[in-house]
Design a protein around this motif. Sequence first.
Motif, mmCIF file in Angstrom:
data_model
loop_
_atom_site.group_PDB
_atom_site.id
_atom_site.type_symbol
_atom_site.label_atom_id
_atom_site.label_comp_id
_atom_site.label_asym_id
_atom_site.label_seq_id
_atom_site.Cartn_x
_atom_site.Cartn_y
_atom_site.Cartn_z
ATOM 1 N N UNK A 39 7.104 -23.001 32.360
ATOM 2 C CA UNK A 39 8.108 -21.936 32.210
ATOM 3 C C UNK A 39 8.643 -21.488 33.576
ATOM 4 N N UNK A 40 7.746 -21.410 34.551
ATOM 5 C CA UNK A 40 8.187 -21.048 35.904
ATOM 6 C C UNK A 40 9.153 -22.097 36.459
ATOM 7 N N UNK A 41 8.833 -23.369 36.227
ATOM 8 C CA UNK A 41 9.715 -24.429 36.710
ATOM 9 C C UNK A 41 11.075 -24.365 36.020
ATOM 10 N N UNK A 42 11.063 -24.140 34.725
ATOM 11 C CA UNK A 42 12.309 -24.025 33.963
ATOM 12 C C UNK A 42 13.148 -22.865 34.499
ATOM 13 N N UNK A 43 12.473 -21.743 34.754
ATOM 14 C CA UNK A 43 13.187 -20.569 35.274
ATOM 15 C C UNK A 43 13.819 -20.874 36.630
ATOM 16 N N UNK A 44 13.078 -21.581 37.476
ATOM 17 C CA UNK A 44 13.604 -21.907 38.806
ATOM 18 C C UNK A 44 14.845 -22.790 38.719
ATOM 19 N N UNK A 45 14.792 -23.813 37.877
ATOM 20 C CA UNK A 45 15.936 -24.720 37.760
ATOM 21 C C UNK A 45 17.140 -23.976 37.182
ATOM 22 N N UNK A 46 16.901 -23.192 36.140
ATOM 23 C CA UNK A 46 17.993 -22.429 35.521
ATOM 24 C C UNK A 46 18.640 -21.496 36.524
ATOM 25 N N UNK A 99 23.790 -33.118 37.255
ATOM 26 C CA UNK A 99 23.510 -33.907 36.055
ATOM 27 C C UNK A 99 22.019 -34.212 35.934
ATOM 28 N N UNK A 100 21.418 -34.620 37.047
ATOM 29 C CA UNK A 100 19.992 -34.963 37.019
ATOM 30 C C UNK A 100 19.126 -33.720 36.826
ATOM 31 N N UNK A 101 19.534 -32.607 37.402
ATOM 32 C CA UNK A 101 18.772 -31.368 37.208
ATOM 33 C C UNK A 101 18.824 -30.905 35.761
ATOM 34 N N UNK A 102 19.996 -31.071 35.137
ATOM 35 C CA UNK A 102 20.115 -30.684 33.731
ATOM 36 C C UNK A 102 19.215 -31.543 32.847
ATOM 37 N N UNK A 103 19.153 -32.824 33.147
ATOM 38 C CA UNK A 103 18.262 -33.710 32.381
ATOM 39 C C UNK A 103 16.799 -33.322 32.599
ATOM 40 N N UNK A 104 16.478 -32.972 33.830
ATOM 41 C CA UNK A 104 15.124 -32.528 34.134
ATOM 42 C C UNK A 104 14.793 -31.261 33.349
#
Length: 1280
Positions: free
Chosen positions: A278-285, A300-305
């Motif tokens: 969840x922390x990783x998801x929050x950081x990318x978002x 594009x690659x970050x969105x796929x990640x």
Amino acid sequence: MVEISSSSSTDCFDSALDYLGWMNKTLEHELCFDIWNLEKEVRLLQTFDLYLRMCRRRRNHETCLEQDVEEKDVTSFRIQNLIKRRMPDLVFACSEYLIHSRLPGLTRIKSELTIFREAIKLFFETDIKESCINFLLGCYWLREPELVIDFIDSVSKNLAELRERNVFGTLKEKLMFWKSFIRFAMLQGQQLIDLLIHAEVVAINALRLISIWWFDREGEVRNETELQISQLIGEKIIPSDPQVRETYIHVLTASKLSRSSDTSALEKNKHLVVDFVDCLVHNITELLESCTSILVPIIFHMQKLLDGLRFLTTLLRHPEKFKELRHEMKTLIGVVVCDAAIFVRAEVAQVYPVTSVSPFGFPKTNELGSMDFLIENLIELESCNGADDSIAFPNDQIHTVLDHLVFLRSFLGKIVDQRNRNGKLHALWSRVMEVAYRAEFVIDSIVIGDKHEYLEGVVRDIQLLRTEIETYECTRHDTGAQRTNRKSFHVESKRSTPVLNDIVVGLDDEVKTIIDRLTRGSKLLDFVSIVGMGGLGKTTLANRIYNDPLILRHFHIIAWCAVSQAYSIRSLLVQLLCSICSESPDRYLEMDKADLAHMLYKRLKRNRYLIILDDVWEIEAWNLVKTSLPDDANGSRILFTSRVELQFSPDCNAHHLRQLTDEESWKLLQKKLFGKEGCPPRLIEVGSQIANFCRGLPLTVVIVAGILTNIAEDYWEEVAKSLTSSIVLDDEYCRKTLELSYSHLPDELKSCLLYFCAFSEGKMSNIRSISWFWISEGFVRKTKGKSLENVANDYLKALVDRSLVMVTERGSTGGAKACRLHDLVHGFCVQKIKEENFIHNLRHGKDPCRLTCLSNPYRGFYDINSKKLKTPEAMLSFPNLRTMILIQSFDLTVLDLESSLPKLLRVLILGGFDSVANFPMEVVLLVHLRFLGLEIAGMKFIPSAIDNLSRLQTLVARGLDADCWLPKTIWNIKTLRHLYTGDDSGFIFPVENLEVSPCLDHLDTLNIAIDPSSQSLQKILTKFPSIRKLKCTRSCESREDPTRTGDRILVFESLSQLESLNLSFFVGYGFKFPLNLKKLTLSRNHQPWSEISTIGKLPNLEVLKLLHRSFDGEEWEMKDGEFPNLRVLKLSGLQFCSWIASSAIFPRLEKLVVHDCTKLDEVPSCLGECPTLEMINVRRCSESVESSVEQIQQEQMDMGNEVLRIVIEYIGYTSSDSEEEEEEEESSSSETELSSEPSPSETEEESSGSETDSIEPSPSETEPLLLSFWYDMMQLAATS
């Protein structure tokens, strides 16, 4: 009544906080604020006390004094005692108020609250200072993961109550990430000592900064403290600090490697993994939403990640779905999370922090020039799209960006002299350049088809920045801040500094000593080495010996080889062969090392030779070539130059080159500055002082001369002061002088100088090639009345005048033809391009794919094996790459190119294609391309889609087996300036519909192949109104048909701008030349000598080269008045016997070259009367020719001409094709358009093992993370 005094430590704080909470609910509203503040301050004390009670002494500090141990406990006792002393008074005051309900009771409560708060503040200010924190961290630690987590939780509770500031919310969020990371790593069973220590340091420093901010009630240092907290986040939490990053990656990598088949821990603690993900998801978002400057290909690659991580949390949150997973899939989950975490935290978070730090590694060199180049491109783009409605483009937004950039460029021009003395201006400058580069990237990405929405963010940022600058300028104008009395340090050069190698002072005795050692003594092969520090003049001395007439007479063969620190046996052998045979390195591309060594041995066998090996760093270089050098006991010699004394043979005694005396340094400086005029009296004192400060190093002297030449005389004193403030070491002193010289260069010259680092140290760069590169890169500014090529030549001359660039080879008329950097200058530039992000240069097989987004290079030079570029991460790693030079790509295939070529390239060179037979179609997608260089032997045609490259300026095709056909669409590329091929091949133009085809108005240089019988040449030539250099050869197909000859005339008179013309293989044809022609080269045309009178009438002809069988017949009889302005005449491979001339010939001849004219009886004696003659060079001619030349020299001496130099070269073999060595400047061996010279780093096993001085940005410590993540995710999907 709450009992405080008898409470334990934990109960002490809990009881106090409970009572304060009760007070907050019960007492008057006017006391709530004071009570709430006291609660916060008690919690701060509680957190610090918690740390003191939990920490334990480190093992390496067990022997500390006992009072140190007690001090920690005493501090904890004092904290608790403060609570226990103050709480009873506060409780008593509250009780009195509640019993009597009197107003004075309320006042007393307020007073007690104030006293309590002041006591806590005093305690923090006196006892919890930075020195105290450092003492605790040096002697104690928490060590246990649960203790660290408890402490982080306690610090976070304090942050939760400070939400009014964004920085505290960010800090709390990052601490929670570390907490979840520690729990995840514990689940993976890792040793966490380093990680725990780091988390502890971050948390305790966060606590200290929170307390400083909180107790600064007047707001005096709150801004500074918030900045320190932001720095703590950026340097210690977001892992930008190398040590932090190493710790972080080490734990994650170890977690991956410790993958276990036991998934029981995962099944019991899925919630811990979910928290971390969840922390990783929050950081990318957060990154995707808040940072407008993320590179488009990365998004594009970050969105796929992001999608993959969300899918993973869904699996973990649903017990039913998790149970359905196969065992193999469960074991992969930890690996997948580790890959994602490494990428998100170690890569993206570093490059794209929320604080809007620039993600780009843009060059810092010549930033104003880069801005001008961008504005020019946008103007061109705007006009093109305005005329072509078929191109979907946001024209209004482009116009807005252009308008703002013009304003910002004007602002930068105003502050250019002040920015480094004003922090505010320096920050504004950096922000302007960042937003300009971002605008360039986004707009260029749109041109290749990317989405438009990112342009809106750029427009918004530019508008905001412009508004800020406009406001700043108003304030600055009102305060008079923009006025400056500083004088410009740079002035126009009043003198032209000679080339580095032209002036030698104080070496006559050294030259004589070494020549004696080379020409006398033993008949056996012997060695002479010149040893001295860098900049002392070793290469200059060796070059003087190399060109000495006595040496030229004594040795049959003389060869030069630059070794440097990076070399291979192949590069050394090819250099020697090229030097001996005057051939292009292309001839040796197909030969292996054994064949090269055998050929060199045969060339040298039975000849007395001198081999000069320049800049040797280790004995291994000699060991690689010595078996190829025969010893025929005929007096052959090897001359080495080196910075270190090496033992090349048991009895080899080195010649140690001395430094110049002060008098010699002053003499050299005067010659460099004033020539024969002498120094003006007013400058003698300061000038001689400057010369003394150069410490006897010739390189330092000539560099300082370059500085003095280009500054006003008033500033000589400043230069002298700068030279005195230097350290003792001579190498570093030289570098300091170089820094001084570099700082005085105009910005555009800095870019041009640093570009030389694209090539290996010691490698020569062809003048024409380097100028084409500069033009394509946008370094060369448009100048009214001058072509870009002429401006580029002016730039080069300026660098030579400053002695930063050395001329290593001259053309026919003495102009610079090839050049290079001195090794010390090269080393300086290597460091400078690292500092300024100018070039990323990979050699020795380093993997460019490991240069992830962290580096994001702007220019890349890859002298490596193409296996390293076969994966899609090259595109991901280098999305903004504008220059790519890839050579030695011997196994590169067409399929590899599609994923390996970044789409925004401006300069692309692909060399060494053995496995590719045709033009690589992927190249036509690179719509920004300006320079395209290809080396594809089997390429027969250029595809029609080439006109997609609408900005192409230079197309170079080398190593062709045959002529190359151009498509009809070539006429659509209006920007073309140079169409060039090597050797005897050329481009064949389409002849259909020439009447309606547009002209190539800017074409300057052309290699063309034609069928003269088709009568199309005249029509084609009209399409090139600006052509200056033309090489025209008969097409290969028409050459092979002996019946296709004629007696027609090929007319070139219409080319009014033509200066240089090369014609070959036109047997049976005559020529009409333009009167403005300055240089003419003819080869294999077999014309009768009677036709040469046409050439003799050309009034402006300065250089004439008559090469292999250009004329047939036994006699050349010259007429009076011919060749009125000829300066250089070269005759090579001609079969005539008699050369008849009167005394009225060649009134301005300076140089005569006669090679391989074996039937010629003599050179006309009337040349002895030519007053301007400076040199006669004879090679492989009869003895009677040599005698006639010597007689001419005697006549010249009788006339008082002491400068005439006679060079008679003795070559002990006959080349099978003597004309190959006569290939004129258009295909010189020093050219570097492609891989014309084998790289010194060709193979690992051949290499010396030394690291090259080329640029190698430190590779990322992680793998190509996105690919690794998706590989693991695919395995997960495959098992589900």
